[in-house]
Design an enzyme around this catalytic site. Structure first.
Site, PDB file in Angstrom:
ATOM      1  N   HIS A   1      -6.638  -6.661  19.262  1.00  0.00           N
ATOM      2  CA  HIS A   1      -5.795  -7.141  18.208  1.00  0.00           C
ATOM      3  C   HIS A   1      -5.703  -8.622  17.665  1.00  0.00           C
ATOM      4  CE1 HIS A   1      -4.583  -2.678  18.139  1.00  0.00           C
ATOM      5  NE2 HIS A   1      -4.374  -2.899  16.952  1.00  0.00           N
TER       6      HIS A   1
ATOM      7  N   LYS B   1       0.048  -9.880  16.762  1.00  0.00           N
ATOM      8  CA  LYS B   1       0.592  -8.624  17.349  1.00  0.00           C
ATOM      9  C   LYS B   1       1.503  -8.709  18.312  1.00  0.00           C
ATOM     10  CE  LYS B   1      -0.626  -3.813  18.338  1.00  0.00           C
ATOM     11  NZ  LYS B   1       0.309  -3.461  17.456  1.00  0.00           N
TER      12      LYS B   1
HETATM   13  P1  NAD Z   1       4.230  -8.082   9.572  1.00  0.00           P
HETATM   14  O1  NAD Z   1       5.209  -8.809  10.514  1.00  0.00           O
HETATM   15  O2  NAD Z   1       3.283  -8.772   8.687  1.00  0.00           O
HETATM   16  O3  NAD Z   1       5.141  -7.270   8.630  1.00  0.00           O
HETATM   17  C1  NAD Z   1       6.490  -6.516   8.990  1.00  0.00           C
HETATM   18  C2  NAD Z   1       7.243  -6.878   7.640  1.00  0.00           C
HETATM   19  O4  NAD Z   1       8.605  -6.340   7.649  1.00  0.00           O
HETATM   20  C3  NAD Z   1       7.606  -8.439   7.587  1.00  0.00           C
HETATM   21  O5  NAD Z   1       7.313  -8.916   6.045  1.00  0.00           O
HETATM   22  C4  NAD Z   1       9.166  -8.497   7.713  1.00  0.00           C
HETATM   23  O6  NAD Z   1       9.764  -9.702   6.995  1.00  0.00           O
HETATM   24  C5  NAD Z   1       9.478  -7.111   7.306  1.00  0.00           C
HETATM   25  N1  NAD Z   1      10.849  -6.781   7.609  1.00  0.00           N
HETATM   26  C6  NAD Z   1      11.253  -6.935   9.087  1.00  0.00           C
HETATM   27  N2  NAD Z   1      12.495  -6.644   9.287  1.00  0.00           N
HETATM   28  C7  NAD Z   1      12.962  -6.175   8.076  1.00  0.00           C
HETATM   29  C8  NAD Z   1      14.027  -5.538   7.565  1.00  0.00           C
HETATM   30  N3  NAD Z   1      15.462  -5.445   8.220  1.00  0.00           N
HETATM   31  N4  NAD Z   1      14.194  -4.976   6.475  1.00  0.00           N
HETATM   32  C9  NAD Z   1      13.024  -4.777   5.621  1.00  0.00           C
HETATM   33  N5  NAD Z   1      11.835  -5.867   5.891  1.00  0.00           N
HETATM   34  C10 NAD Z   1      11.749  -6.300   7.288  1.00  0.00           C
HETATM   35  O7  NAD Z   1       3.632  -6.856  10.578  1.00  0.00           O
HETATM   36  P2  NAD Z   1       2.505  -5.827  10.228  1.00  0.00           P
HETATM   37  O8  NAD Z   1       1.322  -6.398  10.819  1.00  0.00           O
HETATM   38  O9  NAD Z   1       2.638  -5.523   8.745  1.00  0.00           O
HETATM   39  O10 NAD Z   1       2.702  -4.658  11.201  1.00  0.00           O
HETATM   40  C11 NAD Z   1       3.931  -4.113  10.898  1.00  0.00           C
HETATM   41  C12 NAD Z   1       4.115  -2.879  11.883  1.00  0.00           C
HETATM   42  O11 NAD Z   1       3.069  -1.821  11.572  1.00  0.00           O
HETATM   43  C13 NAD Z   1       4.025  -3.168  13.354  1.00  0.00           C
HETATM   44  O12 NAD Z   1       4.797  -2.368  14.072  1.00  0.00           O
HETATM   45  C14 NAD Z   1       2.539  -2.548  13.396  1.00  0.00           C
HETATM   46  O13 NAD Z   1       2.379  -2.305  14.904  1.00  0.00           O
HETATM   47  C15 NAD Z   1       2.431  -1.569  12.614  1.00  0.00           C
HETATM   48  N6  NAD Z   1       0.908  -1.029  12.160  1.00  0.00           N
HETATM   49  C16 NAD Z   1       0.708   0.371  12.228  1.00  0.00           C
HETATM   50  C17 NAD Z   1      -0.459   0.660  11.666  1.00  0.00           C
HETATM   51  C18 NAD Z   1      -0.562   2.425  11.704  1.00  0.00           C
HETATM   52  O14 NAD Z   1      -1.677   2.677  11.178  1.00  0.00           O
HETATM   53  N7  NAD Z   1       0.208   3.233  12.221  1.00  0.00           N
HETATM   54  C19 NAD Z   1      -1.482  -0.076  11.381  1.00  0.00           C
HETATM   55  C20 NAD Z   1      -1.237  -1.455  11.246  1.00  0.00           C
HETATM   56  C21 NAD Z   1      -0.075  -2.050  11.824  1.00  0.00           C
END
Ligand code: NAD
Length: 266
Positions: free
Chosen positions: A154, A158
């Site tokens: 990744h 991450k």
């Molecule tokens: P990222 O850090 O780019 O995005 C997360 C967002 O959440 C940020 O913009 C952050 O400011 C916001 N956030 C944090 N606390 C918050 C709050 N209290 N209220 C509102 N917003 C808040 O991360 P990302 O790469 O987009 O990944 C996010 C999650 O998704 C991770 O857990 C990742 O592992 C997961 N993910 C899952 C899949 C899937 O298919 N299930 C795929 C990709 C990523």
């Protein structure tokens, strides 16, 4: 169906905005970010590069959910639990792709899912979920004669390791082989750690650059090796899977569901 997205300015958040706009049965009605985020008050469509939508990014989830039927949450376990609390109080459905839940946090998710329908899946892509099914079949056919190793790659931002998808892959194989994943998973080899046991499932992690996500499960026998791999080229297929999960949740009873339920693979 009216959809709100939390973490709208995040890597997944912006792709989720595009996916919801593309899905015919879904209407984007709200977008939120963490309090203090620099893009609070900005147009969610402009932030995502999807054009002006007239939906301003808010830091008030409860007020945002009044106008939504379902919340899409790709954040982090502690944030997801707070979001589930708000949605359970308002009787709103949740689709969460957050990863890295501890067993205790997962038990809390299960509690909220007694009140509202929740889809929680560490990987929302159709291809990865097909892989879960293939892994189960492969493990059953190959049995104990093959050593199993899971390797995932990744991007360097991450936060959790190994990925939720890698853990799920390990669990699927362990279940098919009649092993307890938590007992046989081996996350670390260093120094004179001895020969590999027959039972263990190696879980290895690579982090770097902008890799969206790659997973390979090796079944390694004597003189032959089978590899089941999935490579994500962009985040769009995760976002499309989440949009599909929103549509599937329509009319569902409270309960905890995953993408295998959504895709009818169970
Ligand atoms: P990222 O850090 O780019 O995005 C997360 C967002 O959440 C940020 O913009 C952050 O400011 C916001 N956030 C944090 N606390 C918050 C709050 N209290 N209220 C509102 N917003 C808040 O991360 P990302 O790469 O987009 O990944 C996010 C999650 O998704 C991770 O857990 C990742 O592992 C997961 N993910 C899952 C899949 C899937 O298919 N299930 C795929 C990709 C990523």
């Amino acid at each position: 169906m009216k959809v709100a997205i939390v973490g709208a300015a995040g890597r997944m958040g912006s792709r989720l905005i595009h996916a919801v706009l593309e899905a015919e049965e879904l209407e984007l009605t709200g977008a939120t970010e963490r309090p203090g985020h620099p893009q609070i008050g900005m147009d969610a469509g402009l932030v995502a590069g999807a054009g002006e939508l007239g939906i301003l990014i808010s830091d008030d989830l409860a007020a945002t959910m009044v106008n939504a039927d379902v919340l899409i949450d790709f954040t982090f376990p502690d944030v997801t639990l707070k979001n589930l609390h708000v949605c359970a109080e308002l009787g709103k459905r949740v689709v969460s792709g957050s990863t890295g839940f501890t067993p205790e946090q997962r038990a809390e998710v299960e509690k909220y899912a007694e009140e509202v329908p929740v889809v929680l899946a560490p990987n929302m892509s159709v291809g990865v979920n097909a892989c879960f099914k293939l892994l189960k079949e492969a493990a059953k056919i190959l049995g104990d004669g093959f050593d199993v190793e899971v390797v995932e790659l990744h991007h360097n931002k991450k936060k959790d390791s190994p990925s939720g998808t890698a853990v799920r892959m390990g669990e699927v194989v362990a279940e098919a082989l009649g092993r307890d994943y938590n007992r046989v998973a081996n996350y670390h080899r260093e120094g004179l750690c001895g020969e590999r046991t027959k039972e263990e499932i190696g879980m290895q992690t690579v982090r770097g650059g902008d890799i969206v996500g790659e997973h390979t499960v090796y079944f390694i026998g004597m003189g032959e090796r089978i590899e089941i791999s999935h490579r994500a080229m962009s985040r769009d297929m995760f976002a499309r899977g989440a949009a599909r999960a929103c549509q599937w949740l329509n009319g569902k009873e409270p309960g905890l569901y995953d993408m295998q339920d959504v895709l009818g693979l169970k």
